[in-house]
Design a protein around this motif. Sequence first.
Motif, PDB file in Angstrom:
ATOM      1  N   SER A 217       1.268  -0.819   0.297  1.00  0.00           N
ATOM      2  CA  SER A 217       0.313  -0.251   0.384  1.00  0.00           C
ATOM      3  C   SER A 217       1.038   1.804  -0.011  1.00  0.00           C
ATOM      4  O   SER A 217       0.159   1.992  -0.679  1.00  0.00           O
ATOM      5  CB  SER A 217      -0.723  -0.049   1.570  1.00  0.00           C
ATOM      6  OG  SER A 217      -1.414   1.404   1.386  1.00  0.00           O
ATOM      7  N   SER A 218       1.515   0.869   0.545  1.00  0.00           N
ATOM      8  CA  SER A 218       2.891   2.178   1.093  1.00  0.00           C
ATOM      9  C   SER A 218       4.273   2.432  -0.613  1.00  0.00           C
ATOM     10  O   SER A 218       5.055   3.298  -0.505  1.00  0.00           O
ATOM     11  CB  SER A 218       3.794   2.869   1.932  1.00  0.00           C
ATOM     12  OG  SER A 218       4.434   1.524   2.096  1.00  0.00           O
ATOM     13  N   ASP A 360      -4.705   5.138   0.473  1.00  0.00           N
ATOM     14  CA  ASP A 360      -3.857   5.622   1.918  1.00  0.00           C
ATOM     15  C   ASP A 360      -2.689   6.001   1.023  1.00  0.00           C
ATOM     16  O   ASP A 360      -1.702   6.319   2.773  1.00  0.00           O
ATOM     17  CB  ASP A 360      -3.873   3.697   2.064  1.00  0.00           C
ATOM     18  CG  ASP A 360      -5.440   3.371   2.539  1.00  0.00           C
ATOM     19  OD1 ASP A 360      -5.806   4.637   2.638  1.00  0.00           O
ATOM     20  OD2 ASP A 360      -5.488   2.628   2.508  1.00  0.00           O
ATOM     21  N   PHE A 361      -2.086   5.293  -0.008  1.00  0.00           N
ATOM     22  CA  PHE A 361      -0.430   5.587   0.250  1.00  0.00           C
ATOM     23  C   PHE A 361      -0.592   7.589   0.118  1.00  0.00           C
ATOM     24  O   PHE A 361       1.141   8.073   0.961  1.00  0.00           O
ATOM     25  CB  PHE A 361       0.152   5.413  -1.405  1.00  0.00           C
ATOM     26  CG  PHE A 361       0.462   6.358  -1.237  1.00  0.00           C
ATOM     27  CD1 PHE A 361       2.558   6.148  -0.644  1.00  0.00           C
ATOM     28  CD2 PHE A 361       1.258   7.487  -2.249  1.00  0.00           C
ATOM     29  CE1 PHE A 361       3.768   6.299  -1.515  1.00  0.00           C
ATOM     30  CE2 PHE A 361       2.472   7.806  -3.451  1.00  0.00           C
ATOM     31  CZ  PHE A 361       3.935   7.300  -3.006  1.00  0.00           C
ATOM     32  N   CYS A 366       1.392  12.382   3.846  1.00  0.00           N
ATOM     33  CA  CYS A 366       0.985  13.016   4.111  1.00  0.00           C
ATOM     34  C   CYS A 366      -0.188  13.594   5.403  1.00  0.00           C
ATOM     35  O   CYS A 366      -1.249  12.909   5.710  1.00  0.00           O
ATOM     36  CB  CYS A 366      -0.137  14.061   3.145  1.00  0.00           C
ATOM     37  SG  CYS A 366       0.257  14.462   1.105  1.00  0.00           S
ATOM     38  N   PRO A 367       0.615  13.411   6.309  1.00  0.00           N
ATOM     39  CA  PRO A 367      -0.252  13.255   7.944  1.00  0.00           C
ATOM     40  C   PRO A 367      -1.489  14.416   8.591  1.00  0.00           C
ATOM     41  O   PRO A 367      -1.911  14.102   8.620  1.00  0.00           O
ATOM     42  CB  PRO A 367       0.807  13.222   8.822  1.00  0.00           C
ATOM     43  CG  PRO A 367       2.605  12.987   8.073  1.00  0.00           C
ATOM     44  CD  PRO A 367       2.088  13.529   7.010  1.00  0.00           C
ATOM     45  N   LYS A 368      -1.109  15.162   7.512  1.00  0.00           N
ATOM     46  CA  LYS A 368      -1.595  16.474   8.235  1.00  0.00           C
ATOM     47  C   LYS A 368      -2.779  16.497   7.470  1.00  0.00           C
ATOM     48  O   LYS A 368      -4.091  16.731   7.394  1.00  0.00           O
ATOM     49  CB  LYS A 368      -1.708  17.629   7.851  1.00  0.00           C
ATOM     50  CG  LYS A 368       0.165  18.485   8.014  1.00  0.00           C
ATOM     51  CD  LYS A 368       0.812  20.002   8.182  1.00  0.00           C
ATOM     52  CE  LYS A 368       2.249  20.171   8.932  1.00  0.00           C
ATOM     53  NZ  LYS A 368       1.961  21.726   8.637  1.00  0.00           N
ATOM     54  N   ASP A 371      -4.906  13.475   9.287  1.00  0.00           N
ATOM     55  CA  ASP A 371      -5.396  13.801  10.374  1.00  0.00           C
ATOM     56  C   ASP A 371      -7.048  14.762  10.066  1.00  0.00           C
ATOM     57  O   ASP A 371      -7.751  14.719  10.910  1.00  0.00           O
ATOM     58  CB  ASP A 371      -4.912  15.035  10.818  1.00  0.00           C
ATOM     59  CG  ASP A 371      -3.689  13.962  11.669  1.00  0.00           C
ATOM     60  OD1 ASP A 371      -3.240  12.737  11.571  1.00  0.00           O
ATOM     61  OD2 ASP A 371      -2.218  14.774  11.778  1.00  0.00           O
ATOM     62  N   LYS A 372      -7.183  14.796   8.830  1.00  0.00           N
ATOM     63  CA  LYS A 372      -8.253  15.924   8.441  1.00  0.00           C
ATOM     64  C   LYS A 372      -9.451  15.262   7.769  1.00  0.00           C
ATOM     65  O   LYS A 372     -10.707  15.104   8.763  1.00  0.00           O
ATOM     66  CB  LYS A 372      -8.138  16.984   7.807  1.00  0.00           C
ATOM     67  CG  LYS A 372      -6.967  17.983   8.582  1.00  0.00           C
ATOM     68  CD  LYS A 372      -6.662  18.949   7.410  1.00  0.00           C
ATOM     69  CE  LYS A 372      -6.321  20.635   8.425  1.00  0.00           C
ATOM     70  NZ  LYS A 372      -5.734  21.799   7.503  1.00  0.00           N
ATOM     71  N   TYR A 373      -8.848  14.326   7.329  1.00  0.00           N
ATOM     72  CA  TYR A 373      -9.825  13.700   5.847  1.00  0.00           C
ATOM     73  C   TYR A 373     -10.339  12.253   6.033  1.00  0.00           C
ATOM     74  O   TYR A 373     -11.093  11.414   5.469  1.00  0.00           O
ATOM     75  CB  TYR A 373      -9.806  14.018   4.450  1.00  0.00           C
ATOM     76  CG  TYR A 373      -9.262  15.345   4.526  1.00  0.00           C
ATOM     77  CD1 TYR A 373     -10.317  16.107   4.242  1.00  0.00           C
ATOM     78  CD2 TYR A 373      -8.506  16.035   4.049  1.00  0.00           C
ATOM     79  CE1 TYR A 373     -11.003  17.519   4.321  1.00  0.00           C
ATOM     80  CE2 TYR A 373      -8.416  17.621   4.365  1.00  0.00           C
ATOM     81  CZ  TYR A 373      -9.033  18.791   4.384  1.00  0.00           C
ATOM     82  OH  TYR A 373      -9.457  19.642   4.149  1.00  0.00           O
TER      83      TYR A 373
END
Length: 569
Positions: A217-218, A360-361, A366-368, A371-373
Amino acid sequence: MLKRLDKIRFRGQKRDEFLDLAESPNASDSECNDEAPVAARPQEDPAGSGGLSMAALQDFQRTDSDRLNEVKGHLEIALLEKHFLQEELRKLREETNIEMLKQDLEKERIKRLDLEHKMNEVLKSRSHRARCGLILFPSFARFHAADKQKETLGSRLQKWLYERFGVYIEDFRFQPEENTVETEEPLSAKRLTENMRRLKRGAKPVTNFMRNLTALSSWHSVYTSAIAFIIYMYAAWHGWAIPMFLFLAILRLSLNYLISRGWRIQWSIVPEVSEPVEPPKEDLTVSEKFQLVLDVAQKAQNLFGKMADVLEKIKNLFMWVQPEITQKLYVGLWVAFISSCLLPYKLMGIYAGIKFFIIDFIFKSCPKLRDKYDTPYIVWTSLPTDPQLKERNNVTLSRRIQPMVARGSLATSSPCGISREEESGRIHSTKKGAFHEVFNLPENERPLQVCENGWRCCLINRDRKMPTDYIRNGVLYVTENYLCFESSSSRSSSSKKNKVIKLVDITDIQKYKVLSVLPGSGMGISVATPSTQKPLVFGAMIHRDEAFEAIYTQYAKIMSTPSNASPET
């Protein structure tokens, strides 16, 4: 075996032929010489009679000792045979297990008696019914022969059916479930370590599979992830997603078969890292065993903690502990249900592929944005565990109590001329009474904030020889000027068993290890004063580091400003 024993027992001359001197202790030498033909007196030569009698007596003694030795040998052989026979009998008893056979025979006998009793009752009931039928219905006798013929045909048919299908019918017979109690093994450091290693080896395939999915996935390997994405999207568009997964499972089993046959095949996106295997040590010291148990217990604690967190989060998600979070799951399930009823399955498969390989990738990179979506990630991270819920409830309860306490403090004001410090010093007390009364200190002396409840420990006074004075259990406090130890065995409020040490009198303070065989830096604090030959030790202290830091900080503060020390009381 008995025949062999008889042969050994009667191998030489019989016991009756031997001369038993012990049975006739009162017999004289002449009587013995008369009964024995070897010791008879010769008549020819009276001059040489002394020499002959001595030779005969020596011959008699020699033959008697030989016979006794022979009897002794027979007795030893008989005892050995008896011992061997007893060993063989014991082995036969162990192999045959006579007691178990007797119990089984007794059970079978009881079952046979029950069956005979039931058969007799059935036969009696049938004969009674037949008699009643003959009395009430005389015409029944006419058709008795025909009924008997029908019964014979029915019994034959029933016998044939039972022979054909009786084995299968017996499988459907209900039997009560047997409750077997498993025996618990005793605690062993070696067994505990081996079980942890077994758990790690057993979970290795699952962890490798999850790691490969995460790498896929990554996009850990760009070519592998691209090929997998294209193949999956093509199979999902044509409706072959389920056959594709089944084919992959068959392929994995085939590779595992080849690997078990000795083939070296590595089918993994992420290369496996082989961990060094430590050879098990057989001869361990007490300290090494204790440290081994601590390491294994720490790993088990962390593992069980993670598993408990996951299970508690799932339970709280479905039990509406956090309604705003469970509401999202509820709406999502309704949307998925309606979509599965209206939309074709290939569109859902295409969305799953896009979510797994692309969305998911992006979220992981992008951690931000995540955290939002990323709704599943937000829901999972915001789910509380049971300890977190308990902590939240305690915080809310304390917030509710604080306004009530503030109102009560405003209603009951303190007397004039008394400072807050003196008032708090009066309020603080121990189990034996007020703090300053227990230790005979001024009223302004009270424990510091870090040790309001004290530290549980034991005082080791190595200057004393009596066991009751050598070790005392109690609580340790530190004030602005004193180090106070309250003994738990003191019956009165102010007792001689309590210990008060002025901080300015301390010459040395350091961490101490009471038992050198235990791992770690110990759980004690040693305090040296001029009044003691050997330093006092406060051992078995759980929060040793916290207590040492508080005592040493206050000690350094007092020593830097000695003018602030209170006078001796």
